[in-house]
Design a protein around this motif. Structure first.
Motif, PDB file in Angstrom:
ATOM      1  N   THR A 239     -11.679  18.007  32.593  1.00 35.67           N
ATOM      2  CA  THR A 239     -12.725  19.018  32.779  1.00 35.67           C
ATOM      3  C   THR A 239     -13.640  18.643  33.940  1.00 35.67           C
ATOM      4  O   THR A 239     -14.050  19.509  34.732  1.00 35.67           O
ATOM      5  N   TYR A 240     -13.963  17.365  34.042  1.00 39.57           N
ATOM      6  CA  TYR A 240     -14.798  16.884  35.148  1.00 39.57           C
ATOM      7  C   TYR A 240     -14.163  17.248  36.490  1.00 39.57           C
ATOM      8  O   TYR A 240     -14.836  17.744  37.400  1.00 39.57           O
ATOM      9  N   ASP A 241     -12.849  17.029  36.607  1.00 42.10           N
ATOM     10  CA  ASP A 241     -12.154  17.339  37.860  1.00 42.10           C
ATOM     11  C   ASP A 241     -12.247  18.833  38.184  1.00 42.10           C
ATOM     12  O   ASP A 241     -12.429  19.220  39.338  1.00 42.10           O
ATOM     13  N   VAL A 242     -12.105  19.671  37.153  1.00 36.28           N
ATOM     14  CA  VAL A 242     -12.181  21.124  37.371  1.00 36.28           C
ATOM     15  C   VAL A 242     -13.581  21.520  37.821  1.00 36.28           C
ATOM     16  O   VAL A 242     -13.757  22.317  38.746  1.00 36.28           O
ATOM     17  N   MET A 243     -14.603  20.951  37.159  1.00 33.82           N
ATOM     18  CA  MET A 243     -15.985  21.298  37.507  1.00 33.82           C
ATOM     19  C   MET A 243     -16.327  20.883  38.931  1.00 33.82           C
ATOM     20  O   MET A 243     -16.997  21.625  39.656  1.00 33.82           O
ATOM     21  N   ILE A 244     -15.894  19.719  39.331  1.00 35.27           N
ATOM     22  CA  ILE A 244     -16.181  19.239  40.681  1.00 35.27           C
ATOM     23  C   ILE A 244     -15.455  20.094  41.721  1.00 35.27           C
ATOM     24  O   ILE A 244     -16.010  20.474  42.754  1.00 35.27           O
ATOM     25  N   LYS A 245     -14.187  20.421  41.432  1.00 39.12           N
ATOM     26  CA  LYS A 245     -13.375  21.186  42.379  1.00 39.12           C
ATOM     27  C   LYS A 245     -13.850  22.623  42.511  1.00 39.12           C
ATOM     28  O   LYS A 245     -13.795  23.221  43.577  1.00 39.12           O
ATOM     29  N   ASP A 246     -14.353  23.175  41.423  1.00 43.91           N
ATOM     30  CA  ASP A 246     -14.645  24.610  41.401  1.00 43.91           C
ATOM     31  C   ASP A 246     -16.133  24.875  41.199  1.00 43.91           C
ATOM     32  O   ASP A 246     -16.524  25.811  40.524  1.00 43.91           O
ATOM     33  N   THR A 247     -16.989  24.033  41.781  1.00 41.28           N
ATOM     34  CA  THR A 247     -18.425  24.122  41.564  1.00 41.28           C
ATOM     35  C   THR A 247     -18.974  25.491  41.918  1.00 41.28           C
ATOM     36  O   THR A 247     -19.767  26.083  41.186  1.00 41.28           O
ATOM     37  N   SER A 248     -18.545  26.019  43.044  1.00 41.72           N
ATOM     38  CA  SER A 248     -19.104  27.285  43.515  1.00 41.72           C
ATOM     39  C   SER A 248     -18.831  28.432  42.559  1.00 41.72           C
ATOM     40  O   SER A 248     -19.606  29.376  42.459  1.00 41.72           O
TER      41      SER A 248
END
Length: 644
Positions: free
Chosen positions: A228-237
């Motif tokens: 989930t952390y990876d998804v949040m960082i990648k898709d912040t915008s």
């Protein structure tokens, strides 16, 4: 003696020193988080989840605990993660990826969190999740049991993470996952499981099972957090939408399910229906798993006609129900709020016959609003007013404001005595079987059996005629019902006077009040006694002649309960209190009418005893011991704890 005392003191010093050392050790380890990898003694190099655990520990999203015996840090990877721990980890994810909404204030959640057994260290995380819609109040009921935290189920964690991601949760028409146990995933979790699969956060086991009801270990939770952390960082915008955007998404989901749609075309051969919304946008839906209803009866797809108006209901992304609503639906309710939303007014009501049920409607410019025969503007709709509504979907076609323009007379039977809450309230059943509830005006005229009466003289079972104006009762004419025969129940009220009266609660919980003959024969546990020897909660069998109790056989009995709350109003003329208290099962505050009798003992903060209701003030915090009497609570002891 002296040696033993010194030994105890030395032992206490040693324990205190060890505690300080452990605290310093934990502090040092937390300070080292940003500089070095934390080594968990129970996560060896070959452990399958070590990379995920190490990644999350280095970002301060998960933590271990110090073993007091070895002073080594353990993660307990095979232990089940609890609901509380999972929410704390998700909150840490939001914090470390800068997704927290810093404007959220959780101060008004403290009472609910404490009463739900949520530990103090998790108040911030759980309170935030409640405010942001990641959790609902009812979810907290599953978080603890008998004072212990409960292990979290996989599908519930999927819901929490899915909501925290703040992405649109509408699943694709054909879900991309094909778990062999997909049918066991509850409908509320389907769109979120689908989302997590698409984002690579979860996957099936070696047998391609999702195992929705399985407990999640701390190692698996660390893996889900890392992904989930990876998804949040990648898709912040895409995951920093404003509250207005969130509300827009939610409103669109509501409209998808509630608003009227028009049938454009029915393709029977491929089980599809084409509909359009109020904006003219055409949409195609698969009807294979949908049931279709018209006038309360199930019909076939080929019975749907072009131009039919319908509502749609879904489970996740699957269409489950189509209902034809070509006609108007009638409804009576009490206005809770009305707000200008620009294109329409949002009207929130409570069902007239069951105030627990809430409904939302939309009032447009072409909605007809009436008081009697007079058409009026939307500005005439007031909170707490009763309304009669004709609607389709969520749109009101016509609304009548009941009782706001003329006096209304109603007949009925009292279902309880007058309840003294924020204001005196009368509840009565009318011929349709509906139970109505109205505020009693301060200057209301009251008669019982053709004599002037006070509010506390009205009794359950009385036949009443009430006159209502502007949603308040201005006149009450009550008639008591006299009868012969016998009865039995638990004593709930005793009045010694002219005449004396006894109120009993029967097996079906119905309350019945009888006048008592002056020469009544009384036996308590087969011994001759006087009427004044009877006590509340005694079990009695009574004989009635010409509407009066002539014989009473009683057995001792007692059952006490207690309430802790805040006094919101004191009715000195009626010996009643209105008390606000917290209902644990419903997770909400409520008000109850408290009856103070001559036998009630009131103890103030100094320990002084009194029986006078004047001792109690508004805003006093009180502990009340007594028993329930239908919707009332009879106080036997009131302890004043202080005031706000």
């Amino acid at each position: 003696m002296g040696e033993k005392q010194v030994g105890k003191k030395e032992e206490q010093i040693v324990k205190k020193t060890i505690g300080i050392l452990i605290g310093v050790f934990i502090l040092c380890m937390s300070m080292m988080t940003g500089f070095a990898e934390i080594k968990f003694s129970d996560v060896p190099d070959g452990h399958w989840a070590k990379p995920y655990i190490a990644n999350m520990a280095s970002k301060n999203i998960i933590k271990g605990e110090v073993d007091n015996a070895t002073l080594k840090i353990k993660f307990r990877p095979e232990d089940n993660v609890t609901y509380v721990e999972s929410i704390q980890m998700i909150y840490n994810l939001l914090r470390e990826t800068n997704h927290l909404d810093k404007s959220v204030n959780i101060s008004d959640t403290k009472a609910l969190l404490s009463s739900s057994g949520i530990p103090t260290w998790a108040h911030e995380a759980v309170g935030y999740s409640l405010k942001k819609g990641i959790l609902m109040n009812g979810d907290l009921l599953a978080f603890t049991k008998s004072g212990q935290q409960v292990p979290a189920k996989k599908q519930d964690i999927a819901i929490f993470i899915g909501k925290a991601l703040n992405k649109k949760t509408q699943a694709f028409p054909t879900k991309i996952y094909n778990f062999v146990d997909a049918e066991t995933i509850k409908s509320a979790a389907v769109p979120y499981v689908d989302l997590l699969v698409r984002e690579g956060i979860v996957k099936g086991d070696s047998q391609n099972k999702f195992n929705p009801n399985s407990n999640v270990t701390r190692a698996v939770m660390a893996t889900m957090c890392s992904n989930t952390y990876d998804v949040m960082i990648k898709d912040t915008s895409n995951n920093t939408s404003t509250d207005n955007e969130e509300n827009t998404d939610k409103e669109e989901v509501k409209e998808e399910e509630k608003d009227i749609k028009k049938v454009i075309y029915v393709a029977e051969d491929i089980d599809r229906v084409v509909v359009s919304n109020d904006k003219g946008t055409e949409q195609v839906y698969d009807t294979k798993k949908a049931k279709i209803y018209k006038n309360g009866k199930e019909i076939d797809l080929d019975d749907l006609k072009s131009e039919d108006e319908v509502t749609l209901e879904f489970e996740g992304s699957t269409l489950k129900k189509i209902e034809v609503v070509n006609g108007l639906i009638e409804y009576e309710g009490k206005v809770e709020s009305i707000e200008d939303e620009g294109a329409y007014y949002k009207l929130v009501t409570r069902d007239r016959n069951n105030l627990v049920i809430k409904k939302e409607f939309k009032i447009y410019e072409d909605t007809d609003i009436y008081i009697g025969n007079n058409k009026v503007s939307v500005g005439k709709i007031k909170e707490n007013e009763y309304v009669y509504i004709e609607y389709k979907g969520s749109k009101i076609e016509k609304i009548d404001l009941i009782g706001s323009g003329k006096k209304v007379e109603m007949d009925g039977i009292l279902v309880s005595e007058v309840q003294f809450k924020e204001y005196p309230v009368l509840k009565f059943k009318i011929n349709t079987g509906d139970i109505l509830e109205y505020e009693i005006d301060d200057d209301a005229d009251i008669e019982r059996d053709d004599d002037d009466a006070d509010l506390d003289e009205l009794k359950k079972g009385d036949i009443v005629t009430v006159e209502i104006y502007k949603n308040k009762i201005e006149d009450i004419e009550a008639t008591s019902i006299k009868e012969d025969g016998d009865d039995e129940g638990i004593i709930k009220e005793l009045i010694i006077g002219s005449p004396s009266k006894i109120t009993i609660q029967k097996k079906d919980k119905e309350l019945k009040t009888y006048e008592v003959a002056e020469n009544v024969d009384v036996e308590i546990d087969r011994e001759d006694k006087d009427f004044g020897d009877l006590k509340l909660n005694y079990y009695v069998e009574i004989e009635i002649e010409n509407g009066e109790v002539t014989e009473i056989e009683a057995e001792e009995g007692y059952q006490n309960e207690s309430i802790t709350g805040e006094v919101t109003k004191v009715y000195k003329d009626y010996d009643r209190l209105s008390v606000k208290y917290y209902k644990d099962k419903e997770n909400e505050y409520d008000k109850i009418s408290i009856v103070v009798t001559d036998e009630t003992t009131i103890i103030d903060e100094d320990g002084d005893k009194s029986s006078r209701i004047s001792t109690v003030d508004e805003d006093d915090n009180v502990f009340i011991d007594g028993y329930y009497d239908d919707d009332l609570f009879i106080a036997q002891k009131i302890l004043i704890l202080g005031s706000n």
